[in-house]
Write a protein that holds these residues in place. Structure first.
Motif, PDB file in Angstrom:
ATOM      1  N   ARG A  24       0.670  -1.333  -0.066  1.00  0.00           N
ATOM      2  CA  ARG A  24      -0.084  -0.030   0.002  1.00  0.00           C
ATOM      3  C   ARG A  24       0.845   1.307   0.110  1.00  0.00           C
ATOM      4  O   ARG A  24       0.322   2.112  -0.331  1.00  0.00           O
ATOM      5  CB  ARG A  24      -0.906   0.100   1.246  1.00  0.00           C
ATOM      6  CG  ARG A  24      -2.074  -1.166   1.050  1.00  0.00           C
ATOM      7  CD  ARG A  24      -2.901  -1.305   2.476  1.00  0.00           C
ATOM      8  NE  ARG A  24      -1.775  -1.976   3.439  1.00  0.00           N
ATOM      9  CZ  ARG A  24      -2.142  -2.183   4.750  1.00  0.00           C
ATOM     10  NH1 ARG A  24      -3.306  -2.119   5.042  1.00  0.00           N
ATOM     11  NH2 ARG A  24      -1.354  -2.593   5.469  1.00  0.00           N
ATOM     12  N   SER A  32      -5.670   0.787  -6.469  1.00  0.00           N
ATOM     13  CA  SER A  32      -5.130   0.903  -5.281  1.00  0.00           C
ATOM     14  C   SER A  32      -6.278   0.241  -4.193  1.00  0.00           C
ATOM     15  O   SER A  32      -5.995  -0.509  -3.129  1.00  0.00           O
ATOM     16  CB  SER A  32      -4.637   2.227  -4.888  1.00  0.00           C
ATOM     17  OG  SER A  32      -5.879   3.034  -5.019  1.00  0.00           O
ATOM     18  N   ARG A  33      -7.584   0.587  -4.495  1.00  0.00           N
ATOM     19  CA  ARG A  33      -8.500   0.063  -3.606  1.00  0.00           C
ATOM     20  C   ARG A  33      -8.582  -1.180  -3.651  1.00  0.00           C
ATOM     21  O   ARG A  33      -8.858  -2.055  -2.614  1.00  0.00           O
ATOM     22  CB  ARG A  33      -9.942   0.713  -4.020  1.00  0.00           C
ATOM     23  CG  ARG A  33     -10.993   0.253  -2.933  1.00  0.00           C
ATOM     24  CD  ARG A  33     -12.367   1.044  -3.296  1.00  0.00           C
ATOM     25  NE  ARG A  33     -13.324   0.508  -2.443  1.00  0.00           N
ATOM     26  CZ  ARG A  33     -14.617   0.844  -2.526  1.00  0.00           C
ATOM     27  NH1 ARG A  33     -14.909   1.811  -3.573  1.00  0.00           N
ATOM     28  NH2 ARG A  33     -15.447   0.595  -1.689  1.00  0.00           N
ATOM     29  N   TYR A  34      -8.676  -2.095  -4.604  1.00  0.00           N
ATOM     30  CA  TYR A  34      -8.622  -3.291  -4.948  1.00  0.00           C
ATOM     31  C   TYR A  34      -7.341  -4.161  -4.363  1.00  0.00           C
ATOM     32  O   TYR A  34      -7.432  -5.093  -3.561  1.00  0.00           O
ATOM     33  CB  TYR A  34      -8.717  -4.086  -6.254  1.00  0.00           C
ATOM     34  CG  TYR A  34      -8.420  -5.309  -6.449  1.00  0.00           C
ATOM     35  CD1 TYR A  34      -9.480  -6.200  -6.302  1.00  0.00           C
ATOM     36  CD2 TYR A  34      -7.239  -5.935  -6.944  1.00  0.00           C
ATOM     37  CE1 TYR A  34      -9.310  -7.645  -6.535  1.00  0.00           C
ATOM     38  CE2 TYR A  34      -7.060  -7.337  -7.286  1.00  0.00           C
ATOM     39  CZ  TYR A  34      -8.337  -7.976  -7.001  1.00  0.00           C
ATOM     40  OH  TYR A  34      -8.059  -9.380  -7.043  1.00  0.00           O
ATOM     41  N   SER A  36      -5.393  -2.864  -1.961  1.00  0.00           N
ATOM     42  CA  SER A  36      -5.853  -2.552  -0.320  1.00  0.00           C
ATOM     43  C   SER A  36      -6.682  -3.767   0.227  1.00  0.00           C
ATOM     44  O   SER A  36      -6.306  -4.447   1.391  1.00  0.00           O
ATOM     45  CB  SER A  36      -6.236  -1.379  -0.149  1.00  0.00           C
ATOM     46  OG  SER A  36      -5.255  -0.451  -0.267  1.00  0.00           O
ATOM     47  N   GLN A  37      -7.713  -4.154  -0.344  1.00  0.00           N
ATOM     48  CA  GLN A  37      -8.498  -5.368  -0.310  1.00  0.00           C
ATOM     49  C   GLN A  37      -7.946  -6.371  -0.071  1.00  0.00           C
ATOM     50  O   GLN A  37      -7.910  -7.313   0.782  1.00  0.00           O
ATOM     51  CB  GLN A  37      -9.815  -5.120  -0.958  1.00  0.00           C
ATOM     52  CG  GLN A  37     -10.563  -3.996  -0.839  1.00  0.00           C
ATOM     53  CD  GLN A  37     -11.855  -4.026  -2.005  1.00  0.00           C
ATOM     54  OE1 GLN A  37     -11.701  -4.638  -2.907  1.00  0.00           O
ATOM     55  NE2 GLN A  37     -12.709  -3.227  -1.685  1.00  0.00           N
ATOM     56  N   VAL A  38      -7.060  -6.649  -1.115  1.00  0.00           N
ATOM     57  CA  VAL A  38      -6.193  -8.205  -1.247  1.00  0.00           C
ATOM     58  C   VAL A  38      -5.288  -8.090   0.056  1.00  0.00           C
ATOM     59  O   VAL A  38      -5.007  -9.296   0.780  1.00  0.00           O
ATOM     60  CB  VAL A  38      -5.343  -8.102  -2.388  1.00  0.00           C
ATOM     61  CG1 VAL A  38      -4.463  -9.337  -2.477  1.00  0.00           C
ATOM     62  CG2 VAL A  38      -6.381  -8.326  -3.702  1.00  0.00           C
ATOM     63  N   ALA A  40      -5.463  -6.350   2.908  1.00  0.00           N
ATOM     64  CA  ALA A  40      -6.147  -6.711   4.056  1.00  0.00           C
ATOM     65  C   ALA A  40      -6.748  -8.029   4.337  1.00  0.00           C
ATOM     66  O   ALA A  40      -6.682  -8.605   5.434  1.00  0.00           O
ATOM     67  CB  ALA A  40      -7.453  -5.686   4.055  1.00  0.00           C
ATOM     68  N   GLY A  41      -7.046  -8.864   3.184  1.00  0.00           N
ATOM     69  CA  GLY A  41      -7.697 -10.222   3.393  1.00  0.00           C
ATOM     70  C   GLY A  41      -6.627 -11.014   3.569  1.00  0.00           C
ATOM     71  O   GLY A  41      -6.615 -11.959   4.463  1.00  0.00           O
ATOM     72  N   GLU A  44      -5.619 -10.653   7.521  1.00  0.00           N
ATOM     73  CA  GLU A  44      -6.892 -11.089   8.478  1.00  0.00           C
ATOM     74  C   GLU A  44      -6.374 -12.689   8.247  1.00  0.00           C
ATOM     75  O   GLU A  44      -6.612 -13.080   9.476  1.00  0.00           O
ATOM     76  CB  GLU A  44      -8.152 -10.932   7.728  1.00  0.00           C
ATOM     77  CG  GLU A  44      -9.184 -11.626   8.519  1.00  0.00           C
ATOM     78  CD  GLU A  44     -10.709 -11.316   7.964  1.00  0.00           C
ATOM     79  OE1 GLU A  44     -11.593 -12.127   8.677  1.00  0.00           O
ATOM     80  OE2 GLU A  44     -10.553 -10.749   6.847  1.00  0.00           O
TER      81      GLU A  44
END
Length: 341
Positions: A24, A32-34, A36-38, A40-41, A44
């Motif tokens: 990031r 960048s949004r996609y 960041s989701q990857v 974050a996943g 987790e």
């Protein structure tokens, strides 16, 4: 994949090319949004699996600097291991394994010596390719064919080039040793040399960074001292000797509060966007660092030549060999620079 690992515990979950997940902080705003989701996943899943027993997560990549810092923090990937190029002993073992003792041990040793600088994948591919050519031509696999596929034809070696590269690496080694570092390996090949060294912990003082500048430019200084000229071997990419030294000078000035602007913090600098004054200051700092390294090497010119000549013959020094060569070199010295006459 994480669910499958839980179902099969105890097990190892191996994630190849993990640097593809990116970071990031890369500055790349496209998708960048996609991204960041990857990330974050992944974070987790790593945190969840870290609470369970019997699952070891291993990642591999070529560019760890591209991985998001949060992925690498303690509790996720606790151990980081850098895999250097294979040593001569590793190459000899790999060749013997692949060739199943088809050639005498002394021939394998010489072939391993000449293959320093190759990766395990290079060796594996060369052996397969040589076997394939031998099968198609109906001829037995011989050393000349193997050497051709490994691209290590002995008669084609440029010994003047090898000696210059060896002088360059010996310059790094002597300077690094002088500042209290431990050198674990030096290797030499026609494509370049490498030196593996352990940098002791330091307080991050200006003097600590200056020492690293001298070490980065010591190879270039050794070339100038012995040959009177320098090659392009110290330059190239951002990870080259000159690239590392330049970025260190810029970081001291613009990011670390240890240079021209005192407490000012201006973030990482793009070297191509420096003003004329900033470029001049950078050049002067690098020139001074090379002069300083050359002053340190000046009393050790014969050692430089002898060490380089032996490295050309052996192609690799382990930690014991390095200590043997450098045991009489004083440590933690700080000479004044010797300027060109």
């Amino acid at each position: 994949s994480f669910d499958e690992a839980r179902q099969n515990a105890p097990c190892i979950l191996f994630i190849d090319e993990i640097d593809a997940i990116s970071s990031r902080t890369s500055g790349d705003t496209h998708g960048s949004r996609y991204g960041s989701q990857v990330i974050a996943g992944l974070l987790e899943q790593m945190d969840r699996i870290g609470l369970e027993e019997g699952i070891m997560v291993v990642g591999a990549c070529n560019h760890p600097q591209h991985i998001d810092p949060a992925v690498l923090r303690a509790g996720r990937f606790d151990i980081k291991i850098e895999m250097p190029l294979p040593s001569m002993a590793m190459l000899q073992h790999l060749l013997a394994e692949r060739l199943q003792d088809a050639f005498p041990e002394d021939a394998m040793l010489e072939l391993a010596r000449d293959s320093i600088g190759k990766t395990a994948a290079d060796v594996d591919a060369a052996v397969r390719s040589a076997r394939s050519e031998a099968r198609h031509s109906g001829c037995p696999l011989d050393l000349q064919l193997l050497r051709r596929h490994l691209q290590v034809m002995a008669q084609e070696e440029n010994h003047d080039l090898l000696y210059r590269i060896a002088i360059h690496e010996a310059g790094h080694a002597i300077t690094s040793w002088s500042y209290g570092e431990t050198i674990t390996r030096i290797s030499l090949s026609p494509s370049g040399g490498t030196i593996e060294r352990d940098v002791p912990p330091n307080a991050g003082l200006s003097a600590d960074f200056e020492c690293q500048l001298y070490i980065h430019l010591a190879g270039r200084a050794a070339e100038r001292l012995i040959f009177g000229t320098v090659s392009a071997g110290a330059g190239g990419s951002a990870t080259s000797d000159l690239g590392k030294a330049a970025r260190m000078v810029l970081a001291m000035d613009f990011e670390l509060g240890l240079g021209a602007f005192g407490n000012g913090w201006f973030g990482p600098q793009d070297p191509s966007r420096l003003t004329a004054c900033e470029r001049q200051r950078l050049q002067e700092r690098l020139d001074y660092a090379e002069d300083h390294a050359r002053a340190l090497l000046y009393p050790h010119q014969q050692l430089l030549k002898d060490m380089a000549a032996d490295l050309v013959q052996k192609r690799e020094f382990d930690a014991k060999a390095v200590r043997s060569w450098l045991r009489d070199v004083p440590r933690h010295v700080d000479p004044e620079p010797v300027l060109d006459q």
